[in-house]
Write a protein that holds these residues in place. Structure first.
Motif, short mmCIF file in Angstrom:
data_model
loop_
_atom_site.label_atom_id
_atom_site.label_comp_id
_atom_site.label_asym_id
_atom_site.label_seq_id
_atom_site.Cartn_x
_atom_site.Cartn_y
_atom_site.Cartn_z
N UNK A 378 2.71 -24.20 35.41
CA UNK A 378 3.85 -25.13 35.34
C UNK A 378 3.96 -25.92 36.65
N UNK A 379 3.86 -25.21 37.78
CA UNK A 379 3.98 -25.91 39.07
C UNK A 379 2.84 -26.92 39.23
N UNK A 401 6.35 -32.09 32.05
CA UNK A 401 5.74 -30.92 32.71
C UNK A 401 5.43 -29.83 31.67
N UNK A 402 6.39 -29.62 30.78
CA UNK A 402 6.19 -28.59 29.75
C UNK A 402 4.97 -28.93 28.90
N UNK A 403 4.86 -30.21 28.52
CA UNK A 403 3.71 -30.61 27.72
C UNK A 403 2.41 -30.42 28.49
N UNK A 404 2.48 -30.76 29.78
CA UNK A 404 1.28 -30.64 30.62
C UNK A 404 0.82 -29.21 30.77
N UNK A 405 1.78 -28.30 30.88
CA UNK A 405 1.42 -26.90 31.10
C UNK A 405 1.26 -26.14 29.78
N UNK A 406 1.59 -26.82 28.70
CA UNK A 406 1.48 -26.18 27.40
C UNK A 406 2.51 -25.10 27.18
N UNK A 407 3.72 -25.31 27.68
CA UNK A 407 4.78 -24.33 27.47
C UNK A 407 6.02 -25.03 26.92
N UNK A 411 10.91 -22.64 29.39
CA UNK A 411 10.18 -21.89 30.42
C UNK A 411 10.21 -22.61 31.75
N UNK A 412 10.18 -23.94 31.67
CA UNK A 412 10.29 -24.71 32.90
C UNK A 412 11.65 -24.45 33.54
N UNK A 413 12.68 -24.44 32.69
CA UNK A 413 14.03 -24.17 33.20
C UNK A 413 14.13 -22.79 33.83
N UNK A 414 13.50 -21.82 33.16
CA UNK A 414 13.56 -20.45 33.68
C UNK A 414 12.90 -20.39 35.06
N UNK A 415 11.77 -21.05 35.17
CA UNK A 415 11.08 -21.08 36.46
C UNK A 415 11.98 -21.68 37.54
#
Lengths: 449, 320
Positions: A378-379, A401-407, A411-415
């Motif tokens: 994600x980062x 970012x989510x699309x880029x990391x495939x999540x 999950x981005x929010x959680x991070x």
């Protein structure tokens, strides 16, 4: 290794900590728990009884009553007594004699004598630059001699070839003579496994000892052994003047109470521990580390050693400087931290060494190697600018970012939430220094004062 | 690992007559009995009435015999109920009651191994390092031979130095064929052995494997593979997966049973080295948590000191 005992004692300690005053009654409860935990861990009952009596005596004395935090004082007493029982410091092998220094191995069937003999030879050759001769007096078990011979070949040590038709004593004498004439530094004599109650076999090893006059007589014990460890250890120590113990199969999941029992009965230090099947899987035994591990304080020393090996010093200093200067801790630093953690052998290796409670807490949060990789992904999907200034991250950026990391976006929010918490901790650290941080952590780590 | 060479002295008593099965088992369990009975006899002597202190001491005795916290609790609860139900008031009656409780708990483990349904009947052995797998195979071969069955050994321990030689030495002594391969892997050796057994019309194949600790996950995976390959050589095989347990083992015995069972589906246990001072109490712990039948117990160093397990005899030898 001692995991179950660790978690159990952690539970006891948690119960104790909340109490303002320590009454005889609640010590009793705690000690009963400690007793059961030790018994479950296969510590022999007489040893447990002694231990509990010692702890109780000291806990009820002024040590505790004059202390501001009696709960922690009891934990301290338990910890100290356990460390004392395990035998303080690492004990080295004594080879100070006219060469060849003879090492005699003794123990039950299947304890691991032959394997340990070869491992010990390898250790002496490599770390102490000794010239080692191995000899087997096991004329009983089929192919026992071939086993040692083939192990000797593997580790590149010399093996004294003997005929299994010979008497063990004759073989041992032959080996000693050979070692003398060929100027070996050390002679390791492996023996057949035997029961402490087998009089004929115990007489045989007594005779071997009397003739060889070994400087080290090592008792080999299986870490998985149960209550009977105390009886076997007594039988062997009555027959032979033991000088040390090798604890084998410590890489299993046995709770290892046998270590405490054997140490208590023989009075001799555990000098080595067998930690893998490989020929180099013999390590010096660290009693104080083991004791703190049992108490749920984790094997912190090993953790630090490992950290020193794995951490990039330059990176670490950069981070430390940043924290000190009070500047903002950003996602780039967060990623660097994760990287360091991975270098140290990954989450699972670290968790193993953390104090029981903490490692449970972390495991509860489902932080494992997989999720660390995910966080890194994600980062990595953020631009450098976003990493430096996480405030920029609003809905559309997060989606990208989510699309880029495939999540998922969640999950981005959680991070980001996790990161914020870390950031907050770092701020406290830079303001109040270590002391404040430790005070904040005190509730989490058992045994910390 | 027990030795066979010096064992002759123990197979017969002073008159030269071989001991009966029961007598030998009893002799083997003597140690256990000595340990358990002495304190219990003291207990029953020193306490006239049944009180909390008596139970507490009883608990300690069971625990020191490696019975384990769970099974001990279970046995004591059972005993308490018996005391209530049967209105026992005398401490002396507790002994018989406790023996009954233990026997009731252990009965589930008493299921003898029947090798008749399949030919060849393939038995795979597994266990931790030093439990006595190879030695047990030697004894098992002797046991089946004595029943007039033909036996073939597969030297599947290709890891430990000289494990192969150990099995071959055993085969020679008992005139049993041993299938080995230089530098091969376990699964391949056992695969070959099963084919050889089929070709030769052998009744029983005993497959050795290298000792491993359940924490070594890759080795547990290897064991699963061995089992899969055995099934390829003969659909339905292995017909029995025996886990060999050292009676000296404490509460870790239970975790061994769980790990190996989860990996392999263990169908039977062999408890070795019961002739030492070890109490073998973990059998009770196993009966309580993961009741897998105990097919055999090793009660001595002689070849024929491997006996089918009997709950009644075991309980009686402990308390009787």
């Amino acid at each position: 290794m001692f995991d179950t005992l660790t978690s159990r004692l952690s539970g006891v300690i948690k119960n104790l900590r909340g109490q303002a005053r320590l009454s005889e009654e609640n010590i009793q409860d705690a000690l009963r728990e400690v007793r059961m935990a030790l018994l479950e861990a296969d510590v022999a009952l007489p040893v447990v009884k002694d231990f509990i009596a010692q702890v109780k005596e000291r806990a009820l004395g002024r040590d505790v009553m004059s202390s501001l935090t009696p709960g922690q004082a009891v934990i301290q007493v338990v910890s100290e007594e356990l460390t004392r029982l395990m035998g303080g410091q690492t004990a080295a092998l004594n080879l100070a004699t006219t060469p060849p220094a003879v090492i005699l191995m003794a123990g039950l069937q299947g304890a691991g004598k032959t394997t340990s003999s070869a491992k010990l030879a390898k250790l002496l050759q490599e770390r102490m630059k000794k010239k080692v001769l191995l000899a087997s007096c096991d004329v009983y078990r089929p192919a026992a001699m071939e086993q040692l011979q083939s192990l000797s070949r593997q580790i590149g040590a010399e093996y004294f070839v003997a005929d299994p038709q010979q008497k063990p004593l004759a073989i041992a004498q032959g080996a000693l003579d050979f070692a003398r004439r060929h100027h070996f530094d050390v002679l390791i004599v492996d023996t057949a496994g035997r029961l402490g109650i087998d009089q004929a076999m115990m007489d045989e090893i007594k005779a071997l000892h009397a003739d060889l006059k070994p400087i080290e007589t090592l008792f080999v014990v299986d870490a998985m052994q149960g209550q009977d460890a105390v009886n076997t250890a007594r039988a062997f120590s009555e027959a032979l003047p033991l000088s040390g113990v090798i604890l084998t199969k410590l890489d299993g999941d046995a709770r290892g109470g046998a270590a405490l029992s054997v140490r208590h009965v023989t009075g001799q230090p555990i000098k080595f521990a067998g930690v893998s099947e490989k020929p180099d899987g013999l390590e010096p035994f660290h009693p104080e580390r083991m004791a703190s591990r049992i108490l749920g304080m984790g094997d912190v020393l090993s953790l630090i050693e490992e950290a020193q090996r794995g951490v990039d010093q330059v990176e670490a200093e950069k981070l430390a400087k940043k924290i000190k200067s009070g500047k903002d801790f950003d996602l780039e630093d967060f990623k660097a931290q994760l990287q360091q953690m991975k270098n140290m052998g990954g989450m699972s290796a670290l968790l193993d060494k953390l104090p029981g409670q903490m490692s449970q807490a972390v495991q509860g949060g489902a932080v494992d190697d997989k999720s660390i990789n995910r966080i890194e992904g994600i980062i990595n999907s953020m631009t450098l600018k976003e990493r430096r200034h996480p405030d920029l991250l609003k809905a559309s950026r997060k989606r990208r970012i989510a699309a880029g990391a495939g999540v998922q976006v969640q999950e981005v929010n959680r991070l980001l939430k996790q990161f914020e918490q870390t950031q907050k901790m770092m701020k406290t650290l830079s303001k109040g220094g270590m002391g404040k941080m430790m005070r904040a952590m005190r509730g989490m780590v058992p045994g910390m004062r | 690992m027990l030795s066979f060479f010096k064992s002759d002295k123990k197979t017969s008593n002073s008159t030269g007559q071989p001991l009966s099965l029961a007598a030998r088992l009893k002799q083997g369990l003597q140690r256990t009995r000595d340990h358990l009975n002495r304190p219990i006899a003291e207990l029953f002597g020193s306490h006239a009435a049944i009180d909390a202190e008596l139970y507490e001491e009883l608990e300690a005795i069971l625990l020191t015999s490696d019975v384990g916290v769970d099974a001990t609790q279970f046995l004591l609860d059972d005993l308490r109920q018996r005391v209530k139900r049967e209105k026992l008031t005398d401490a002396g009656q507790l002994r018989a009651a406790l023996q009954q409780s233990l026997q009731a708990l252990l009965t589930i483990l008493q299921q003898p191994l029947d090798t008749a349904p399949h030919t060849p009947f393939v038995i795979m052995l597994a266990g931790v390092n030093g439990a006595g797998k190879t030695t047990t195979i030697g004894k098992l071969a002797h046991y089946f031979q004595a029943q007039g069955k033909s036996v073939l050994l597969a030297a599947g321990d290709t890891f430990r130095a000289a494990a192969r030689e150990q099995l071959v030495a055993w085969g020679e002594r008992n005139n049993v064929a041993v299938i080995t391969q230089e530098g091969s892997d376990s699964a391949a050796v056992i695969f070959d052995a099963i084919h050889a057994a089929k070709a030769r019309g052998i009744d029983i194949v005993l497959a050795d494997t290298a000792g491993r600790l359940p924490t070594q996950l890759h080795l547990m995976e290897e064991l699963k593979k061995v089992k899969r390959v055995i099934a390829k050589a003969d659909a339905g095989a292995p017909h029995e997966v025996l886990l060999v347990l050292d009676a000296n083992t404490g509460q870790n015995g239970l975790s061994q049973v769980k790990s190996f069972d989860d990996a392999l589906g263990v169908t039977g246990l062999v408890v070795t080295k019961l002739d030492g001072t070890a109490k073998g109490g973990m059998i009770a712990a196993i009966a309580k948590t993961r009741p897998i039948p105990v097919r055999f117990i090793g009660v001595g160093e002689a070849q024929d000191d491997l006996q089918p397990f009997s709950a009644a005899e075991f309980a009686e030898a402990l308390f009787g």
